[in-house]
Write a protein that holds these residues in place. Sequence first.
Motif, short mmCIF file in Angstrom:
data_model
loop_
_atom_site.label_atom_id
_atom_site.label_comp_id
_atom_site.label_asym_id
_atom_site.label_seq_id
_atom_site.Cartn_x
_atom_site.Cartn_y
_atom_site.Cartn_z
N ASP A 163 0.80 -1.23 0.00
CA ASP A 163 0.00 0.00 0.00
C ASP A 163 0.83 1.27 0.00
O ASP A 163 0.37 2.32 -0.43
CB ASP A 163 -0.87 0.03 1.26
N GLU A 164 2.02 1.16 0.56
CA GLU A 164 2.77 2.39 0.84
C GLU A 164 3.53 2.90 -0.38
O GLU A 164 4.75 2.88 -0.43
CB GLU A 164 3.73 2.18 2.02
N TRP A 165 2.80 3.32 -1.39
CA TRP A 165 3.39 3.95 -2.58
C TRP A 165 2.95 5.40 -2.56
O TRP A 165 1.78 5.71 -2.80
CB TRP A 165 2.92 3.26 -3.86
N LEU A 166 3.90 6.29 -2.28
CA LEU A 166 3.54 7.70 -2.07
C LEU A 166 3.61 8.51 -3.36
O LEU A 166 4.48 8.28 -4.21
CB LEU A 166 4.50 8.31 -1.03
N THR A 167 2.72 9.47 -3.44
CA THR A 167 2.65 10.36 -4.60
C THR A 167 3.91 11.23 -4.68
O THR A 167 4.30 11.83 -3.67
CB THR A 167 1.44 11.30 -4.45
N ASP B 35 -6.05 14.46 3.21
CA ASP B 35 -5.67 13.17 2.62
C ASP B 35 -6.27 12.11 3.53
O ASP B 35 -5.76 11.88 4.64
CB ASP B 35 -4.14 13.02 2.54
N PRO B 36 -7.36 11.45 3.10
CA PRO B 36 -8.03 10.48 3.98
C PRO B 36 -7.33 9.13 4.02
O PRO B 36 -7.70 8.27 4.81
CB PRO B 36 -9.41 10.34 3.33
N CYS B 37 -6.34 8.92 3.15
CA CYS B 37 -5.58 7.64 3.16
C CYS B 37 -4.09 7.97 3.08
O CYS B 37 -3.44 7.74 2.07
CB CYS B 37 -6.02 6.71 2.04
N PRO C 145 -0.08 7.77 4.71
CA PRO C 145 0.78 6.83 5.44
C PRO C 145 0.95 7.27 6.89
O PRO C 145 0.94 8.48 7.17
CB PRO C 145 2.13 6.95 4.71
N THR D 209 -5.09 8.17 8.68
CA THR D 209 -4.28 6.99 8.35
C THR D 209 -5.10 5.73 8.63
O THR D 209 -6.25 5.81 9.08
CB THR D 209 -2.99 6.97 9.21
N ASP E 161 -8.89 4.86 10.11
CA ASP E 161 -9.75 4.38 9.02
C ASP E 161 -10.45 5.56 8.34
O ASP E 161 -11.60 5.89 8.64
CB ASP E 161 -10.78 3.35 9.48
N GLY E 162 -9.74 6.16 7.42
CA GLY E 162 -10.22 7.34 6.70
C GLY E 162 -11.54 7.14 5.97
O GLY E 162 -12.27 8.10 5.74
N TRP F 249 -7.41 14.99 -1.43
CA TRP F 249 -6.43 14.28 -2.27
C TRP F 249 -6.55 12.80 -1.97
O TRP F 249 -6.51 12.40 -0.80
CB TRP F 249 -5.00 14.74 -1.94
N ASN G 131 -4.97 9.19 -3.19
CA ASN G 131 -4.21 8.12 -3.86
C ASN G 131 -4.48 6.91 -2.99
O ASN G 131 -3.83 6.70 -1.97
CB ASN G 131 -2.72 8.52 -3.90
N PRO H 202 -5.57 3.08 -1.23
CA PRO H 202 -4.99 1.73 -1.13
C PRO H 202 -5.36 0.93 -2.38
O PRO H 202 -6.44 1.12 -2.95
CB PRO H 202 -5.69 1.14 0.09
C1 LIG Z 1 -1.06 4.34 -2.28
S1 LIG Z 1 -0.73 4.95 -0.66
C2 LIG Z 1 -0.91 6.68 -0.88
C3 LIG Z 1 -0.40 7.50 0.24
C4 LIG Z 1 -0.72 9.00 0.16
N1 LIG Z 1 -2.17 9.19 0.09
C5 LIG Z 1 -0.06 9.68 -1.01
O1 LIG Z 1 -0.76 10.14 -1.90
O2 LIG Z 1 1.17 9.75 -1.04
C6 LIG Z 1 -2.24 4.46 0.18
C7 LIG Z 1 -2.20 4.74 1.67
O3 LIG Z 1 -3.45 4.40 2.26
C8 LIG Z 1 -3.22 4.01 3.61
N2 LIG Z 1 -4.41 3.29 4.09
C9 LIG Z 1 -4.75 1.99 3.87
N3 LIG Z 1 -5.96 1.73 4.43
C10 LIG Z 1 -6.37 2.88 5.03
C11 LIG Z 1 -7.53 3.27 5.78
N4 LIG Z 1 -8.51 2.39 6.02
N5 LIG Z 1 -7.61 4.54 6.22
C12 LIG Z 1 -6.64 5.44 5.97
N6 LIG Z 1 -5.51 5.14 5.26
C13 LIG Z 1 -5.38 3.88 4.80
C14 LIG Z 1 -1.95 3.17 3.50
O4 LIG Z 1 -1.30 3.05 4.74
C15 LIG Z 1 -1.14 3.98 2.46
O5 LIG Z 1 -0.32 4.89 3.10
#
Ligand SMILES: C[S@@+](CC[C@H](N)C(=O)[O-])C[C@H]1O[C@@H](n2cnc3c(N)ncnc32)[C@H](O)[C@@H]1O
Length: 158
Positions: A12-16, A30-32, A34, A47, A51-52, A62, A64, A66
């Motif tokens: 999952d941890e692929w950052l923009t 950013d609801p999701c 890291p 994070t 649970d965003g 914004w 990006n 999981p």
């Molecule tokens: C593809 S990464 C993108 C990170 C960041 N949004 C960015 O644009 O750089 C997806 C992220 O979603 C987080 N994530 C996974 N499930 C989540 C949840 N239920 N609530 C919030 N974040 C979550 C992961 O830990 C990960 O950091």
Amino acid sequence: MNTSFETYQRKDEWLTPPYILKALGKFDLDPCAPIKRPWKIAKKHYTKKDDGLSKVWKGRVWCNPPYGNQTAKWLSKCSLHKNAIVLIFARTETKMFFKYIWEQADAILFIKGRIKFYHNNGVQGDSAGAPSVLVAFGKRNVRALYESKIKGILIRLK
Ligand SMILES: C[S@@+](CC[C@H](N)C(=O)[O-])C[C@H]1O[C@@H](n2cnc3c(N)ncnc32)[C@H](O)[C@@H]1O
């Protein structure tokens, strides 16, 4: 070198890349995000611990999201929120792409080339195993895509 699509899906941890965020202007949420992040992405972050998806979203989002079978839920919430930019792989044939993007988004920017996402230690990875799109929900976000100068082809859907 390319990192395969499947490898991307497994983690999952692929950052923009920061240049993309900078080009699109400031985001409220950013609801999701890291848990460990090398830079600020928006004014507020949710994070995994929060649970965003279960939270109320406010302002310009914004997203990006999981990867894998989680992505559709995030697209659904962005389409209902109507004030978001989403970054996802250009899997234009999938059910979720039809349901939440082709049928509901305002614009799509097909990014030229492949993105090199970052690890959460701030180190850039290899090129992603698939092309990406930026998807706008809401007029303000369509304008942001137009003005971003991110290379690619922009398609207006509404
Ligand atoms: C593809 S990464 C993108 C990170 C960041 N949004 C960015 O644009 O750089 C997806 C992220 O979603 C987080 N994530 C996974 N499930 C989540 C949840 N239920 N609530 C919030 N974040 C979550 C992961 O830990 C990960 O950091």
